[in-house]
Design a protein around this motif. Structure first.
Motif, PDB file in Angstrom:
ATOM      1  N   GLU A 181     118.594 -22.895 -42.090  1.00 12.21           N
ATOM      2  CA  GLU A 181     117.410 -23.347 -41.353  1.00 12.21           C
ATOM      3  C   GLU A 181     116.164 -22.584 -41.779  1.00 12.21           C
ATOM      4  N   VAL A 182     116.324 -21.319 -42.137  1.00  7.75           N
ATOM      5  CA  VAL A 182     115.188 -20.447 -42.423  1.00  7.75           C
ATOM      6  C   VAL A 182     114.759 -20.491 -43.886  1.00  7.75           C
ATOM      7  N   ARG A 183     115.731 -20.522 -44.808  1.00  8.49           N
ATOM      8  CA  ARG A 183     115.444 -20.456 -46.238  1.00  8.49           C
ATOM      9  C   ARG A 183     115.693 -21.821 -46.875  1.00  8.49           C
ATOM     10  N   SER A 184     114.763 -22.283 -47.676  1.00  6.37           N
ATOM     11  CA  SER A 184     114.826 -23.665 -48.158  1.00  6.37           C
ATOM     12  C   SER A 184     115.911 -23.910 -49.203  1.00  6.37           C
ATOM     13  N   ARG A 185     116.177 -22.922 -50.042  1.00  8.75           N
ATOM     14  CA  ARG A 185     117.123 -23.120 -51.141  1.00  8.75           C
ATOM     15  C   ARG A 185     118.098 -21.953 -51.286  1.00  8.75           C
ATOM     16  N   ALA A 186     117.655 -20.780 -50.924  1.00  7.60           N
ATOM     17  CA  ALA A 186     118.471 -19.576 -51.097  1.00  7.60           C
ATOM     18  C   ALA A 186     119.716 -19.620 -50.221  1.00  7.60           C
ATOM     19  N   LYS A 187     120.789 -19.027 -50.723  1.00 13.54           N
ATOM     20  CA  LYS A 187     122.068 -18.984 -50.020  1.00 13.54           C
ATOM     21  C   LYS A 187     122.419 -17.536 -49.676  1.00 13.54           C
ATOM     22  N   TYR A 188     122.998 -17.345 -48.517  1.00  9.79           N
ATOM     23  CA  TYR A 188     123.345 -16.012 -48.022  1.00  9.79           C
ATOM     24  C   TYR A 188     124.269 -15.281 -49.001  1.00  9.79           C
ATOM     25  N   ASP A 189     125.345 -15.918 -49.401  1.00  8.46           N
ATOM     26  CA  ASP A 189     126.304 -15.264 -50.287  1.00  8.46           C
ATOM     27  C   ASP A 189     125.746 -15.052 -51.686  1.00  8.46           C
ATOM     28  N   LEU A 190     124.875 -15.941 -52.131  1.00 17.38           N
ATOM     29  CA  LEU A 190     124.245 -15.765 -53.440  1.00 17.38           C
ATOM     30  C   LEU A 190     123.347 -14.528 -53.428  1.00 17.38           C
ATOM     31  N   SER A 191     122.618 -14.337 -52.318  1.00 19.84           N
ATOM     32  CA  SER A 191     121.772 -13.153 -52.196  1.00 19.84           C
ATOM     33  C   SER A 191     122.611 -11.879 -52.197  1.00 19.84           C
ATOM     34  N   LEU A 192     123.756 -11.908 -51.521  1.00 19.40           N
ATOM     35  CA  LEU A 192     124.648 -10.751 -51.530  1.00 19.40           C
ATOM     36  C   LEU A 192     125.152 -10.469 -52.948  1.00 19.40           C
TER      37      LEU A 192
END
Length: 302
Positions: A181-192
């Motif tokens: 809902e907050v980030r348009s394209r970024a993924k939580y696990d990808l950022s990790l």
């Protein structure tokens, strides 16, 4: 009666509490940096983003610059940076940025950028050149770079790592559940994954989240655990402030006492530093983290 109660609640949520009031920036060091910014038309997130800590940071010889233009290819619902089709990358930007930092006599520089999904390398070559030029022109200036996820391309992340800035930061922004809902394209696990690559390289990895979007206390603690598991050493926690009515709606203001609680829990869990107050932004006290971590490394080697 129900509608009246709802209206009162909404008014309480939208009205800023006293702890979010800030003092106007002042001081000789601030005035010096501000004068150069105005005279030379330099672009800093500190001023364009109306950061509440601009006076303190500029007074301490720290500023945050945004590279690769001011138009982002993503449209995150919390961010007020314009989105659309960016101009071509400016290959002269690295030298110009380095000259600006030298002119401002900064002790510590923080570099960030818009997302450039339109570029084959995500802008990583410009990123690498910026770091290289700053080191050449300003050998006494320490550096933190706040990078995008580069769509998870390891070779692009590695280009930044290879230039060896003191700190590489990449923000999760929010808890796992709220990420879509907050980030348009970024993924939580990808950022990790990006943060793990940074930490595994030996460079200090840093990340931050915003509060007030509807996250729970348990979700915040889980986010801390997730960051620690991939090697993140520094965490920032600040209050989300809705830029305009078109942006993601603010759910609540978090009290300073609760922010302090999160700081203490984070330190107990194992972070080297946790900056956690309503007015904290990604680069807050960045120069202190670098200096303290350097000292710890020296003592460890001894």
């Amino acid at each position: 009666m129900i509608d009246g109660n709802r209206e009162n609640v909404e008014m309480k949520i939208k009205r800023k509490p006293d702890w979010l009031k800030i003092q106007l920036p002042k001081g000789d060091d601030y005035a010096y940096v501000n004068g150069i910014v105005q005279e030379h038309g330099l672009h800093t997130i500190c001023s364009s983003g109306k950061c509440p800590n601009v006076g303190e940071c500029w007074g301490n010889g720290t500023a945050t610059f945004m590279i690769l233009g001011n138009i982002c290819t993503r449209a995150c619902k919390f961010c007020n940076v314009p989105t659309g089709k960016p101009l071509p990358a400016d290959t002269k930007e690295p030298k110009r940025l380095a000259r600006s930092i030298k002119l401002m006599k900064l002790k510590h520089a923080v570099i960030t950028s818009v997302d450039r999904d339109d570029l084959e390398d995500g802008g990583s070559r410009i990123w690498a050149e910026c770091i290289k030029e700053i080191k050449a022109a300003c050998p006494g200036t320490t550096m933190e770079v706040l990078i995008p996820d580069f769509n998870g391309k390891e070779e692009d992340v590695q280009r930044v790592i290879n230039e060896n800035p003191e700190v590489i930061s990449h923000n999760l922004e929010t808890v796992r559940r709220l990420t879509p809902e907050v980030r348009s394209r970024a993924k939580y696990d990808l950022s990790l994954k990006v943060l793990k690559q940074i930490a595994d390289s030996g460079i200090v990895a840093k990340s931050g989240i915003m509060l007030g979007l509807g996250e729970t206390e348990e979700e915040i603690y889980q986010t801390m655990d997730d960051l620690l598991a991939v090697g993140v050493k520094v965490m920032t926690i600040g209050q989300y402030l809705q830029p305009t009515r078109k942006h993601l709606e603010l759910q609540e203001y978090i009290s300073p006492e609760q922010f302090e609680k999160y700081k203490q829990v984070g330190l107990e869990k194992g972070f080297s530093f946790v900056e956690s107050t309503p007015l904290v932004r990604s680069s807050y006290h960045a120069e202190q983290h670098v200096n303290a971590l350097k000292l710890k490394q020296v003592l460890k080697n001894d």
